[in-house]
Design a protein around this motif. Structure first.
Motif, short mmCIF file in Angstrom:
data_model
loop_
_atom_site.label_atom_id
_atom_site.label_comp_id
_atom_site.label_asym_id
_atom_site.label_seq_id
_atom_site.Cartn_x
_atom_site.Cartn_y
_atom_site.Cartn_z
N LYS A 101 43.02 39.90 79.16
CA LYS A 101 43.22 41.05 79.50
C LYS A 101 42.13 41.63 80.16
CE LYS A 101 42.69 41.70 74.64
NZ LYS A 101 43.31 41.65 73.56
N THR A 102 42.42 43.14 80.66
CA THR A 102 41.34 43.91 81.12
C THR A 102 40.64 44.43 80.32
OG1 THR A 102 42.80 45.92 80.94
CG2 THR A 102 43.23 44.55 82.95
N LEU A 103 39.32 44.87 80.69
CA LEU A 103 38.34 45.41 80.05
C LEU A 103 38.80 46.68 79.23
CD1 LEU A 103 35.31 45.20 79.54
CD2 LEU A 103 34.87 47.04 80.91
N SER A 104 39.47 47.54 79.89
CA SER A 104 40.16 48.65 79.04
C SER A 104 41.01 48.08 77.77
CB SER A 104 40.89 49.59 79.77
OG SER A 104 42.23 49.22 80.68
N ALA A 105 41.68 47.26 78.08
CA ALA A 105 42.54 46.61 76.71
C ALA A 105 41.70 45.94 75.81
CB ALA A 105 43.46 45.55 77.55
N TYR A 106 40.58 45.43 76.19
CA TYR A 106 39.56 44.81 75.20
C TYR A 106 38.90 46.05 74.44
CZ TYR A 106 39.78 39.90 76.48
OH TYR A 106 39.95 38.71 76.64
N ALA A 107 38.75 47.18 75.34
CA ALA A 107 37.98 48.30 74.72
C ALA A 107 38.98 48.95 73.64
CB ALA A 107 37.39 49.23 75.88
N GLU A 108 40.15 49.11 74.04
CA GLU A 108 41.14 49.88 73.23
C GLU A 108 41.26 49.18 71.95
OE1 GLU A 108 43.55 52.44 71.31
OE2 GLU A 108 42.25 52.88 73.01
N GLU A 109 41.46 47.65 71.74
CA GLU A 109 41.54 46.98 70.76
C GLU A 109 40.39 47.04 70.02
OE1 GLU A 109 43.15 42.55 70.28
OE2 GLU A 109 41.19 42.49 71.30
N ALA A 110 39.14 47.17 70.50
CA ALA A 110 37.79 47.12 69.89
C ALA A 110 37.71 48.36 69.17
CB ALA A 110 36.62 46.76 70.76
N ARG A 111 38.13 49.41 69.67
CA ARG A 111 37.97 50.60 68.90
C ARG A 111 38.86 50.74 67.85
NH1 ARG A 111 39.07 52.75 74.28
NH2 ARG A 111 37.11 53.08 75.29
N GLN A 112 40.09 50.10 67.77
CA GLN A 112 41.04 50.07 66.81
C GLN A 112 40.36 49.36 65.42
OE1 GLN A 112 44.74 48.96 68.12
NE2 GLN A 112 44.86 50.61 69.43
N LEU A 113 39.86 47.79 66.12
CA LEU A 113 39.43 47.21 65.11
C LEU A 113 37.92 47.32 64.74
CD1 LEU A 113 40.69 43.87 66.60
CD2 LEU A 113 41.69 45.22 64.74
N GLY A 114 37.23 48.01 65.50
CA GLY A 114 35.58 48.22 65.13
C GLY A 114 34.76 47.19 65.58
N ALA A 115 35.32 46.09 66.31
CA ALA A 115 34.61 45.19 67.05
C ALA A 115 35.33 44.49 67.96
CB ALA A 115 34.51 44.05 65.78
N ILE A 116 34.52 43.59 68.94
CA ILE A 116 35.17 42.80 69.95
C ILE A 116 35.94 41.66 69.40
CG2 ILE A 116 34.82 41.90 72.16
CD1 ILE A 116 32.47 43.97 72.72
N ARG A 117 37.13 41.54 69.78
CA ARG A 117 37.57 40.09 69.28
C ARG A 117 38.27 39.59 70.62
NH1 ARG A 117 35.42 40.83 65.15
NH2 ARG A 117 36.62 41.89 63.20
N ALA A 118 37.34 38.69 71.23
CA ALA A 118 37.69 37.95 72.36
C ALA A 118 37.07 36.57 72.20
CB ALA A 118 36.97 38.54 73.55
#
Length: 118
Positions: A101-118
């Motif tokens: 996915k795009t960087l903004s989608a990873y960023a939104e998910e990371a904000r919600q989870l408190g970490a990057i999940r990739a």
């Protein structure tokens, strides 16, 4: 392991050149991450999308230092090369990473989870 291969460096630089005239406008491009970096003996994860064409040591992406506060920003590749985790291991590139996915989608998910999940 070399942090960035020549093809990855060229792709990041090409993205930076495409982004440069659009920086700070509503037309900024939302790239898919080109590379994932991490500390194998720590909690840091970075998803990088571009290099600054005027300062190719500076990369832009989503940075998570493992403290529960991932953020979009710039990072020095030179500084990353000097980072060591708890056991003294350097930052590595995830050779098997392919962006989904795009960087903004990873960023939104990371904000919600408190970490990057990739």
């Amino acid at each position: 392991m070399q942090i960035l291969t020549k093809p990855l460096h060229e792709k990041l630089l090409a993205n930076g050149r495409r982004q440069q005239p659009l920086k700070g406008t509503e037309g900024e491009l939302d790239f898919m991450p080109v590379v994932k970096l991490f500390t194998p003996d720590g909690a840091a994860t970075l998803l990088l999308t571009e290099l600054d064409p005027d300062e190719p040591d500076i990369a832009f992406g989503l940075c998570d230092l493992g403290m529960g506060d991932p953020e979009l920003g710039s990072v020095s590749l030179r500084e990353l090369a000097s980072v060591r985790g708890k056991l003294g291991l350097p930052v590595e590139r995830d050779r098997h990473f392919t962006a989904a996915k795009t960087l903004s989608a990873y960023a939104e998910e990371a904000r919600q989870l408190g970490a990057i999940r990739a």
